[in-house]
Enzyme design. Structure first.
Site, PDB file in Angstrom:
ATOM      1  N   SER A  15      23.766 -37.871  20.870  1.00 19.37           N
ATOM      2  CA  SER A  15      24.605 -38.971  21.357  1.00 19.37           C
ATOM      3  C   SER A  15      23.768 -40.016  22.092  1.00 19.37           C
ATOM      4  CB  SER A  15      25.738 -38.452  22.251  1.00 19.37           C
ATOM      5  OG  SER A  15      25.229 -37.910  23.448  1.00 19.37           O
ATOM      6  N   ASN A  16      22.735 -39.572  22.811  1.00 14.60           N
ATOM      7  CA  ASN A  16      21.848 -40.537  23.463  1.00 14.60           C
ATOM      8  C   ASN A  16      21.044 -41.318  22.433  1.00 14.60           C
ATOM      9  OD1 ASN A  16      22.042 -40.549  26.426  1.00 14.60           O
ATOM     10  ND2 ASN A  16      21.562 -38.379  26.272  1.00 14.60           N
ATOM     11  N   LEU A  92      14.795 -29.787  23.398  1.00 15.97           N
ATOM     12  CA  LEU A  92      14.726 -28.516  24.114  1.00 15.97           C
ATOM     13  C   LEU A  92      13.429 -27.773  23.834  1.00 15.97           C
ATOM     14  CD1 LEU A  92      18.420 -27.333  23.694  1.00 15.97           C
ATOM     15  CD2 LEU A  92      17.376 -28.654  25.555  1.00 15.97           C
ATOM     16  N   LYS A  93      12.323 -28.487  23.955  1.00 17.66           N
ATOM     17  CA  LYS A  93      11.012 -27.859  23.856  1.00 17.66           C
ATOM     18  C   LYS A  93      10.082 -28.571  24.829  1.00 17.66           C
ATOM     19  CE  LYS A  93       7.372 -26.441  20.648  1.00 17.66           C
ATOM     20  NZ  LYS A  93       6.371 -26.491  21.713  1.00 17.66           N
ATOM     21  N   ASN A 109      12.219 -38.967  29.710  1.00 16.51           N
ATOM     22  CA  ASN A 109      13.250 -37.962  29.445  1.00 16.51           C
ATOM     23  C   ASN A 109      14.514 -38.328  30.216  1.00 16.51           C
ATOM     24  OD1 ASN A 109      14.284 -35.313  28.567  1.00 16.51           O
ATOM     25  ND2 ASN A 109      14.122 -34.751  30.726  1.00 16.51           N
ATOM     26  N   HIS A 111      17.769 -36.602  32.009  1.00  8.87           N
ATOM     27  CA  HIS A 111      18.199 -35.299  32.529  1.00  8.87           C
ATOM     28  C   HIS A 111      19.575 -35.442  33.171  1.00  8.87           C
ATOM     29  CE1 HIS A 111      17.638 -31.213  33.999  1.00  8.87           C
ATOM     30  NE2 HIS A 111      18.198 -31.619  35.132  1.00  8.87           N
ATOM     31  N   ASP A 152      10.701 -31.536  34.581  1.00  7.57           N
ATOM     32  CA  ASP A 152      11.632 -32.411  35.312  1.00  7.57           C
ATOM     33  C   ASP A 152      11.042 -32.913  36.630  1.00  7.57           C
ATOM     34  OD1 ASP A 152      13.560 -32.025  33.321  1.00  7.57           O
ATOM     35  OD2 ASP A 152      14.422 -30.294  34.348  1.00  7.57           O
TER      36      ASP A 152
END
Length: 209
Positions: A15-16, A92-93, A109, A111, A152
């Site tokens: 969706s992003n 997801l890596k 990224n 988050h 993150d």
């Protein structure tokens, strides 16, 4: 800065990615999404890219004998498409040191929390929203940051918060935060393409025109 060639890495629904595709169509940033890479063959993000006429590549670490071989394959694909800038949109890596060093301060990224809260190893997807819900936090939100070796933990580019209603569950939090993610990611990409982001002492300064 000329037109920035962008690769989006995604593992899920995308969706992003779709928000970025729509923004590119509207001329919201001086960049071209030239490639979408996924580590999951069934990721709907790949279908979104194909529909938009964007090159796609499925690349799973399971297909390579070593992590180094996967890194080399990813870097080869990025180089073949002359990628300048990488956006992680639900990827997801964890990227390796080799990949990060090849694109210093050129990978961002999105988050789904207000970092540094609810970030780090194991905090992704619905896990984040469940943790926020269980904590009793009054606010949550979204963060766009540069990617570094700490999960993150890279310099924060943009954040936006939303007040959580008392009767919201994790799914409600997810839906509300997702509405923040799309414009926030588009704005971060726009700022990068305008060469307005500078990292000094692990802080991002946004240059004015």
């Amino acid at each position: 800065m000329g037109t920035v060639k962008i690769a989006v890495l995604a593992s899920g629904g995308g969706s992003n990615l779709q928000a970025l595709i729509d923004a590119q169509t509207d001329g919201a940033f001086n960049g071209e999404i030239a490639l979408v890479v996924s580590n999951r063959k069934a990721a709907f993000a790949l279908e979104r890219a194909k529909k938009a006429g964007i090159a796609t590549h499925y690349l799973s670490a399971k297909s390579f004998p070593t992590a180094a071989a996967f890194d080399d394959a990813l870097l080869t694909v990025l180089a073949a498409h002359e990628i300048d800038f990488i956006v992680l949109a639900g990827y997801l890596k964890v990227l390796s040191t080799k990949v990060l060093q090849s694109y210093p301060n050129k990978i961002i990224n999105i988050h789904p929390s207000l970092l540094p809260a609810f970030g780090g190893d194991g905090f992704y997807g619905m896990r984040v929203h469940h943790a926020v819900h269980q904590s009793g936090a009054k606010l949550s939100g979204a963060t766009v940051h540069f990617v570094t070796e700490g999960i993150d933990a890279g310099p924060i580019i943009l954040q936006k918060a939303i007040r959580l209603e008392p009767d919201w569950g994790p799914e409600d939090i997810q839906a509300a935060v997702l509405k923040l993610e799309h414009p926030l990611l588009v704005e971060a990409v726009k700022l990068y393409c305008e060469n307005r982001l500078e990292v000094i002492d692990n802080k991002v300064l946004i240059q004015e025109f």
